[in-house]
Structure formats: structure tokens, C-alpha cells
Write an enzyme that holds these catalytic residues in place. Structure first.
Site, PDB file in Angstrom:
ATOM      1  N   THR A 200       1.030  -1.344   0.045  1.00  0.00           N
ATOM      2  CA  THR A 200       0.382   0.037  -0.023  1.00  0.00           C
ATOM      3  C   THR A 200       1.145   1.114   0.260  1.00  0.00           C
ATOM      4  O   THR A 200       1.996   1.048   0.692  1.00  0.00           O
ATOM      5  CB  THR A 200      -0.994  -0.216   1.094  1.00  0.00           C
ATOM      6  OG1 THR A 200      -1.449  -1.048   1.318  1.00  0.00           O
ATOM      7  CG2 THR A 200      -0.934   1.479   2.285  1.00  0.00           C
ATOM      8  N   ARG A 228     -14.917  -7.288   0.296  1.00  0.00           N
ATOM      9  CA  ARG A 228     -13.132  -6.877   1.704  1.00  0.00           C
ATOM     10  C   ARG A 228     -13.184  -5.256   1.257  1.00  0.00           C
ATOM     11  O   ARG A 228     -13.067  -5.529   0.047  1.00  0.00           O
ATOM     12  CB  ARG A 228     -12.604  -7.833   1.308  1.00  0.00           C
ATOM     13  CG  ARG A 228     -11.455  -7.273   2.066  1.00  0.00           C
ATOM     14  CD  ARG A 228     -10.507  -6.984   2.289  1.00  0.00           C
ATOM     15  NE  ARG A 228      -9.436  -6.868   2.984  1.00  0.00           N
ATOM     16  CZ  ARG A 228      -8.326  -5.798   2.961  1.00  0.00           C
ATOM     17  NH1 ARG A 228      -8.134  -4.982   2.200  1.00  0.00           N
ATOM     18  NH2 ARG A 228      -6.921  -6.147   4.296  1.00  0.00           N
ATOM     19  N   VAL A 229     -13.267  -4.499   2.311  1.00  0.00           N
ATOM     20  CA  VAL A 229     -12.712  -3.357   1.939  1.00  0.00           C
ATOM     21  C   VAL A 229     -11.520  -3.468   3.607  1.00  0.00           C
ATOM     22  O   VAL A 229     -12.201  -4.016   4.133  1.00  0.00           O
ATOM     23  CB  VAL A 229     -13.916  -2.352   2.245  1.00  0.00           C
ATOM     24  CG1 VAL A 229     -13.153  -1.130   3.270  1.00  0.00           C
ATOM     25  CG2 VAL A 229     -14.573  -2.690   1.225  1.00  0.00           C
ATOM     26  N   ASP A 231      -8.607  -1.502   5.796  1.00  0.00           N
ATOM     27  CA  ASP A 231      -8.349  -0.099   6.584  1.00  0.00           C
ATOM     28  C   ASP A 231      -8.293   1.305   5.779  1.00  0.00           C
ATOM     29  O   ASP A 231      -8.522   1.951   6.119  1.00  0.00           O
ATOM     30  CB  ASP A 231      -7.353  -0.449   7.573  1.00  0.00           C
ATOM     31  CG  ASP A 231      -5.821  -0.162   7.235  1.00  0.00           C
ATOM     32  OD1 ASP A 231      -5.825  -1.512   6.008  1.00  0.00           O
ATOM     33  OD2 ASP A 231      -5.024  -0.178   7.270  1.00  0.00           O
ATOM     34  N   GLY A 252      -0.319  -2.395   6.349  1.00  0.00           N
ATOM     35  CA  GLY A 252      -0.366  -3.937   6.600  1.00  0.00           C
ATOM     36  C   GLY A 252      -1.740  -4.818   6.639  1.00  0.00           C
ATOM     37  O   GLY A 252      -2.905  -3.993   5.436  1.00  0.00           O
TER      38      GLY A 252
HETATM   39  N1  ASP Z   1      -3.753  -2.081   4.591  1.00  0.00           N
HETATM   40  C1  ASP Z   1      -3.910  -2.778   3.513  1.00  0.00           C
HETATM   41  C2  ASP Z   1      -5.679  -3.596   3.497  1.00  0.00           C
HETATM   42  O1  ASP Z   1      -5.721  -4.602   4.413  1.00  0.00           O
HETATM   43  C3  ASP Z   1      -3.377  -3.162   2.752  1.00  0.00           C
HETATM   44  C4  ASP Z   1      -1.741  -2.885   2.938  1.00  0.00           C
HETATM   45  O2  ASP Z   1      -1.324  -2.203   3.531  1.00  0.00           O
HETATM   46  O3  ASP Z   1      -0.714  -2.880   1.482  1.00  0.00           O
HETATM   47  O4  ASP Z   1      -5.947  -3.175   2.581  1.00  0.00           O
END
Ligand code: ASP
Length: 334
Positions: A200, A228-229, A231, A252
Site C-alpha cells: 500500500t 472486502r474493504v 483499513d 499492513g
Molecule cells: N492495509 C491494506 C489492506 O489491508 C494492505 C496494505 O497495507 O498493503 O487493505
């Protein structure tokens, strides 16, 4: 007697930090060419955002521009280069927040918007809502004349391979699960092969007026299903900015960041316990999240330009240009 003009108020120090995701990122498995490419992309993002701050632009413009650079790079899991859902689609989430006004905008599950961060900002500035999802979000985009791309724009061979490896691992080991706690998956040898770095992207900044802003953008997690969504687009979980405290952008395992309201919790540590930004971010990421099994990291900044970049994973693509104009970029747990 001539009055001496009162001196102009001293401009606030400016600073910016970006991340390109946290996860299993190790020096041993990264080629020098790949490392150089990541560093170059992070530097371009930082310099793009910083130039806006130097010119007296807003932190909001700076974080949006910095994130756009990373969305356009296929190296990161956001915009081009986003991970695939189990059905083989790219569904993108993004959020932006302005610390002076507490205004925020976010989108979830969009599939045809080249720069989801621009749509998140449009939701904030041109709608009366905070979070729009799926076809509705794209209907809004069309209503304001935002250009669309074909979903194939987001397809990259690396991410496609990543999904195929995940599917093979799931087929070979029915005990592996993608449920929010994913017991065993994240630390398993399968996970290493699948490549569990998250990827991300996000930016936080403070401008000459002392205004904070945060922006985050993602493709979510490989193999996600059922709309799915994560954070990222949830204000207070993956993204937060409040001039009274800090601006935060997280990366994360999203389910943990949602359940622990990570970004807002860091702000709350500053507000209620009076902790400096670094201690607050470390308390949440290195203690609370670790205790609760949540892998990832954050970037955070306060109005004085103090920056924190803690992560509890193997690595996190990250960088900053601090109040002295010093640029730093790091990837591993150096
Ligand atoms: N936090 C993001 C999610 O769970 C994934 C990521 O940080 O790469 O959608």
C-alpha cells in the site's frame, strides 16, 4: 513617529513522509536493481510532494501528489500494480484527510479510476459524503467528469503471478485461510513464496501554515473476496489527520488496523496522554499491534514536522524529507 511594521509571522517548518507498504521485505531476496527502482520511485514521490510545500502549497496538495506518483508506479500495490482479488480483479481503496478542517474523503472497491486518491479527494470536496464504494463511487466519478481507464490498465504480470501462487498454495493446503486472522498463512513458507509484502502507499505532510494532511491508497490484499474493504479508506483506521495532534497513514494487515483503529489511536495517544508523535506511533505499532498479532507499520507527522515511521514487519518502503530538507529513504530493518 513612523511605526515599525510588525514582522511577518514565521512560516511553519515543512516536512513530508511517504510509505510504499510494509511486509516481508528482506535484503537477501531483493536484487540491487529492484532496490534501486523502489528507492527512485520513493524519491520521486517525496520530491514531488516537497516541491509543492516549498512553493507554499498545501499539505493536502502535497500528499495527493506524492501518492499519485506511487499509484502510477507498477512497483506498489496501489493504482497500477494493485493486487488481484481471488476472482482476478483489481479493486482499489483510497482515502485523504485534511487536518485543519477534519474533512475527509474515501473510496472503496473502485475498478476503473486511474488515481483513486483523486476520487477520494473529490468525494471530500465535491460530495456531502465521506466514503463511497463500488459502482456508486464510479457513478459519482462519472458525474464530475473524471476520466475512466479500462480495468486492464491495472493488470501487471507480477501481481497476476502472485495470485496464481496464492491459489496454488490454497489448493495444496486447505487449512490455509484468508480469513482476517489467517492463522499460519502469513508466517508459513507458502506465504514467503506468495510474497506477502503489502505494498500500500501513503503520505503525510505539514505545510507552511502548519496544516497537516494524510493520504493512503491500496489494492488491498491479494486474494481478497466478497467486496472486502481494508483499513485504508476507513477514516481513523488506515488514514487520519488532525491539526490538534498528528497525521497518519498506515500499511499492513488491514483487518487488524480496523479493529484497533490504529491511525486514530495514535492521535489519541498524543491528545490524551500527551505523548510525542514518535512515542505514540511506537506504542501502537510496536506494542499494541504486536501483542494483538497485527503486522504492518505507519508513517506519522506532527505540526512541528516531527516524523515517526515505525513498523513491526520485516521491512517497510519508506522515506521522508524533514524540516531541514534532508531526504532519507529506507526499506529494510536497517
Ligand atoms: N492495509 C491494506 C489492506 O489491508 C494492505 C496494505 O497495507 O498493503 O487493505
Amino acid at each position: 513617529m513612523a511605526q515599525t511594521p510588525s514582522p511577518a509571522p514565521k512560516p511553519n517548518p515543512i516536512a513530508i513522509a511517504v510509505h510504499g507498504g510494509a511486509g516481508v521485505i528482506e535484503r537477501e531476496t531483493m536484487s540491487p536493481e529492484s532496490e534501486a527502482a523502489y528507492r527512485a520511485a520513493l524519491e520521486l514521490s517525496l520530491r514531488t510532494g516537497h516541491a509543492i510545500l516549498v512553493a507554499g502549497g498545501s499539505s493536502l496538495d502535497a500528499v495527493a501528489a506524492a501518492v499519485r506518483v506511487l499509484e502510477d508506479s507498477p512497483l506498489f500495490n496501489a493504482g497500477k500494480g494493485a493486487v488481484f482479488t481471488l476472482e482476478g480483479k483489481n479493486e482499489l481503496d483510497a482515502a485523504i484527510m485534511e487536518g485543519r478542517t477534519l474533512r475527509a474523503g474515501a473510496v472503496a472497491g473502485v475498478t476503473r479510476i486511474r488515481n483513486p486518491i483523486d476520487l477520494a479527494r473529490a468525494v471530500m470536496e465535491r460530495s456531502s459524503h465521506v466514503l463511497l464504494s463500488g459502482p456508486g463511487a464510479e457513478e459519482f466519478a462519472a458525474s464530475i467528469g473524471m476520466p475512466f481507464v479500462d480495468p486492464s490498465y491495472f493488470h501487471t504480470p507480477e501481481r497476476w503471478e502472485q495470485l496464481q501462487r496464492l491459489k496454488a498454495a490454497l489448493a495444496a493446503n486447505p487449512k490455509l485461510t484468508l480469513s482476517s486472522d489467517a492463522p499460519g498463512l502469513r508466517d508459513s513458507p507458502e506465504a514467503r513464496r506468495i510474497d506477502t509484502k503489502f505494498g500500500t502507499v501513503g503520505a503525510v505532510a505539514v505545510d507552511r501554515r502548519g496544516d497537516l494532511a494524510a493520504a493512503t491508497s491500496t489494492g488491498g490484499m491479494t486474494g481478497k473476496r466478497w467486496g472486502r474493504v481494508g483499513d485504508t479508506p476507513l477514516i481513523g483506521a488506515g488514514t487520519w489527520a488532525d491539526n490538534a495532534t498528528v497525521a497518519v497513514s498506515a500499511t499492513g494487515h488491514g483487518e487488524f488496523f480496523i479493529r484497533n483503529a490504529v491511525a486514530h489511536d495514535i492521535a489519541a495517544m498524543v491528545a490524551y496522554r500527551g505523548l510525542p508523535v514518535r512515542a505514540a506511533a511506537e506504542e501502537v505499532v510496536l506494542r499494541k499491534l504486536v501483542q494483538r498479532g497485527g503486522e504492518g507499520g505507519v508513517i506519522a507527522i506532527d505540526r512541528k514536522g516531527n516524523i515517526a515511521q515505525p513498523f513491526n514487519s520485516k521491512g517497510m518502503y519508506r522515506g521522508a524529507i524533514d524540516v531541514d530538507g534532508k531526504l532519507t529513504i529506507a526499506i529494510f530493518r536497517d
